[in-house]
Design a protein around this motif. Structure first.
Motif: not given
Length: 315
Positions: A70-72, A111-112, A155-157, A282-287
């Motif tokens: 949820a935070i991600s 996203y990762l 993810s950050g690295l 839309l695909c990026l924001l749908m999940p």
């Protein structure tokens, strides 16, 4: 701003985000579904965080991972949608060069992070179903916290070199990005240099990150399915599978849009640019939009707690 696509410069102070090229007249209408998605993300994920915090019985690894997701999702959508909506509503197209690279980093990183959390949730289901007696000793609160930290650091690295590489390229053609946000490939494509290092690294991160995560999730669920089919009764199998249903739906909502993005990219020469950009967004924001709905509707304990909150308030 009229000369911004012809003036020669190096490392511009600002980029110009076009939004959805070719659909500028419809930006107001296009903003409606995106604004709706943002409202759902904010209300849905904060509701999940509130319920898990308040309900002591939900203080378990599965729900801790759900809170991380949820935070991600909140950070990912907040990295994209406020700027996107400001373009649609106020024509605020300029974005500072450093802010653009920062936005790129947060979008790619979280996203990762989401993908990594799905792996952690798959591991939780694997332990709960295949080794139920050891679940509480394997996935203790400190272990869950370490897994979350490992997902964040990974993810950050992995994503940090992308904006660092993008910063070093000279930009002498244009500062116009035909996107509503700073997509990595759209930014580095403007560089007057050989950007193969950036392209190859981005591909490697995708394969080693998203690709490896998908493989680990698949392996986990192969073991889970085998364990479910070994259960003696149909009711036991259905009940056990039900504990995985929300997670499986969320995984499909995350990875299937990725497949569509790849397919659309392959058809990029055939389909109009505005369709490609709109669909990819839309695909990026749908999940992140679907995740709180999926877990709120399909997770019985969260749904029951949500209903009890409404009942207590007399709604």
């Amino acid at each position: 701003m009229a000369h911004s696509n012809t003036t020669h410069f190096t490392n511009p102070s600002t980029f110009i985000l076009l939004g959805i090229p070719g659909l500028e007249e419809a930006h107001g209408w296009i903003s409606i579904p995106f604004c709706t998605m943002y409202i759902i993300v904010i209300l849905g994920n904060f509701t999940i965080l509130f319920i898990v915090k308040k309900e002591q019985s939900l203080h378990e690894p599965m729900y801790y991972f759900l809170c991380m997701l949820a935070i991600s999702d909140l950070i990912l959508t907040t990295s994209v949608l406020p700027k996107m909506l400001s373009i649609f509503w106020f024509n605020a197209r300029e974005i500072d060069f450093s802010a653009c690279l920062t936005q790129m980093f947060f979008i790619n990183s979280f996203y990762l992070v989401g993908s990594g959390i799905f792996v952690a949730m798959a591991f939780d289901r694997y332990v709960a179903i295949c080794h139920p007696l050891r679940h509480s000793t394997i996935l203790t609160s400190p272990v869950v916290a370490k897994i979350g930290l490992a997902v964040l650091l990974r993810s950050g690295l992995l994503e940090l070199p992308l904006p660092l590489l993008a910063r070093q390229w000279p930009y002498c053609r244009t500062n116009i990005i035909p996107q509503p946000y700073c997509l990595h490939i759209a930014v580095v494509s403007l560089a007057c240099a050989d950007i193969r290092v950036s392209s190859y690294y981005a591909l490697a991160v995708t394969l080693c990150g998203i690709g490896l995560d998908a493989l680990l999730i698949t392996v986990s669920y192969i073991h889970v399915v085998r364990a479910i089919f070994k259960l003696p009764t149909k009711d036991a199998r259905l009940k056990t599978f039900g504990t995985c249903s929300s997670h499986l739906c969320a995984i499909l909502a995350f990875y299937i849009p990725n497949l569509f993005i790849i397919l659309i990219a392959r058809l990029g020469q055939i389909l109009p640019l505005h369709f490609h950009i709109l669909f990819a967004n839309l695909c990026l924001l749908m999940p992140p939009t679907l995740n709180p709905i999926i877990y709120g509707v399909r997770t019985k304990r969260i749904r029951a707690r949500l209903f009890s909150l409404f009942t207590q308030k007399g709604i």
